[in-house]
Design a protein around this motif. Structure first.
Motif, PDB file in Angstrom:
ATOM      1  N   GLU A   1       0.905  -0.989   0.132  1.00 20.39           N
ATOM      2  CA  GLU A   1      -0.048  -0.136  -0.080  1.00 20.39           C
ATOM      3  C   GLU A   1       0.608   1.187  -0.176  1.00 20.39           C
ATOM      4  N   LEU A   2       1.831   1.304   0.313  1.00 23.07           N
ATOM      5  CA  LEU A   2       3.219   2.460   0.127  1.00 23.07           C
ATOM      6  C   LEU A   2       2.930   2.902  -1.324  1.00 23.07           C
ATOM      7  N   PRO A   3       3.156   4.010  -1.324  1.00 23.56           N
ATOM      8  CA  PRO A   3       3.718   4.043  -2.506  1.00 23.56           C
ATOM      9  C   PRO A   3       4.605   3.899  -3.213  1.00 23.56           C
ATOM     10  N   ASP A   4       5.085   3.373  -4.243  1.00 21.29           N
ATOM     11  CA  ASP A   4       5.896   2.657  -4.932  1.00 21.29           C
ATOM     12  C   ASP A   4       6.921   3.505  -6.180  1.00 21.29           C
ATOM     13  N   PHE A   5       6.834   4.596  -5.637  1.00 19.86           N
ATOM     14  CA  PHE A   5       6.936   5.702  -6.819  1.00 19.86           C
ATOM     15  C   PHE A   5       7.936   7.329  -6.127  1.00 19.86           C
ATOM     16  N   GLY A   6       9.116   8.060  -5.613  1.00 17.60           N
ATOM     17  CA  GLY A   6       9.461   8.821  -5.566  1.00 17.60           C
ATOM     18  C   GLY A   6       8.584   9.571  -5.423  1.00 17.60           C
ATOM     19  N   LEU A   7       8.990  10.435  -3.626  1.00 21.14           N
ATOM     20  CA  LEU A   7       8.147  10.940  -3.425  1.00 21.14           C
ATOM     21  C   LEU A   7       8.920  12.670  -2.983  1.00 21.14           C
ATOM     22  N   TYR A   8       8.821  13.977  -2.707  1.00 18.73           N
ATOM     23  CA  TYR A   8       8.537  14.935  -2.034  1.00 18.73           C
ATOM     24  C   TYR A   8       8.977  15.338  -1.168  1.00 18.73           C
ATOM     25  N   MET A   9       9.579  15.410   0.040  1.00 17.39           N
ATOM     26  CA  MET A   9       9.202  15.818   1.266  1.00 17.39           C
ATOM     27  C   MET A   9       8.048  16.173   1.662  1.00 17.39           C
ATOM     28  N   ASP A  10       7.116  17.507   0.732  1.00 18.88           N
ATOM     29  CA  ASP A  10       6.453  17.699   2.129  1.00 18.88           C
ATOM     30  C   ASP A  10       5.067  16.412   1.376  1.00 18.88           C
ATOM     31  N   GLN A  11       5.262  15.528   0.280  1.00 24.81           N
ATOM     32  CA  GLN A  11       3.883  14.672  -0.436  1.00 24.81           C
ATOM     33  C   GLN A  11       4.167  13.023   1.241  1.00 24.81           C
ATOM     34  N   VAL A  12       5.758  12.838   1.853  1.00 27.91           N
ATOM     35  CA  VAL A  12       5.890  12.188   2.396  1.00 27.91           C
ATOM     36  C   VAL A  12       5.698  13.240   3.701  1.00 27.91           C
ATOM     37  N   ILE A  13       5.836  13.919   4.333  1.00 30.24           N
ATOM     38  CA  ILE A  13       4.664  14.476   5.289  1.00 30.24           C
ATOM     39  C   ILE A  13       3.239  14.404   4.945  1.00 30.24           C
TER      40      ILE A  13
END
Length: 183
Positions: free
Chosen positions: A29-41
């Motif tokens: 269920e965790l995203p399988d692509f690169g995320l930027y910091m604000d998206q991670v938060i």
């Protein structure tokens, strides 16, 4: 109109339902692509919304400190992967009862994605098992206290005291076990 005891029981049941529904996301269920910091938060806040103390502590500087302290790997070209989210979810849930130094000792470093997948799956299962045990203990304690002739404020104070004692004992055990680990 409900009496005070019924309202108290309803509040405890609502809290239990909320905690019962909480679960860490599965690896898939965790995203399988690169995320930027604000998206991670934003994702962490969504996953951990039932834990208000965690929600307030998630910031870019906190995540950067976890990387600097080598509690988790650095992002790749400022993007965070599924592995990073798994680390952050474990760190945030462990941090409720353990310091960063202890967390660094128990979280493995530099795992391949396959090994991290297995480790995270084991962690989420253990987290779920402990949550269920905790809910049963709270239910038993609440049932015993609600069956007494104590007033509601005394019942709430007793439940709060029991929760604090449980948390303190669990933290003492965790720190003792971590101190027994090799550096």
């Amino acid at each position: 109109m409900q009496n005070d005891r019924e309202i108290l029981v309803e509040k405890l049941q609502d809290w239990a339902v909320s905690l019962e529904a909480f679960r860490l996301p599965a690896w898939e269920e965790l995203p399988d692509f690169g995320l930027y910091m604000d998206q991670v938060i934003a994702i962490l806040n969504r996953y951990l919304d039932v834990l208000p103390a965690v929600d307030a502590s998630i910031s870019a500087s906190t995540i950067n400190n976890y990387v600097r302290l080598r509690v988790m790997p650095a992002p790749y070209k400022k993007k965070y992967s599924r592995i990073h989210l798994a680390y952050l979810l474990m760190i945030c849930t462990l941090k409720q009862g353990m310091g960063i130094a202890g967390i660094r000792q128990i979280l493995p470093a530099d795992l391949s994605e396959e090994k991290m997948h297995r480790f995270y799956d084991q962690y989420t299962q253990h987290h779920s098992d402990v949550r269920q045990l905790f809910l049963r203990q709270v239910e038993e304690l609440a049932h015993a206290l609600l069956g007494t002739d104590m007033d509601n404020d005394t019942v709430l104070a007793s439940l709060a005291a029991s929760a604090a004692v449980t948390a303190g004992l669990a933290q003492t055990l965790a720190e003792g076990l971590v101190s027994s680990l090799p550096d």
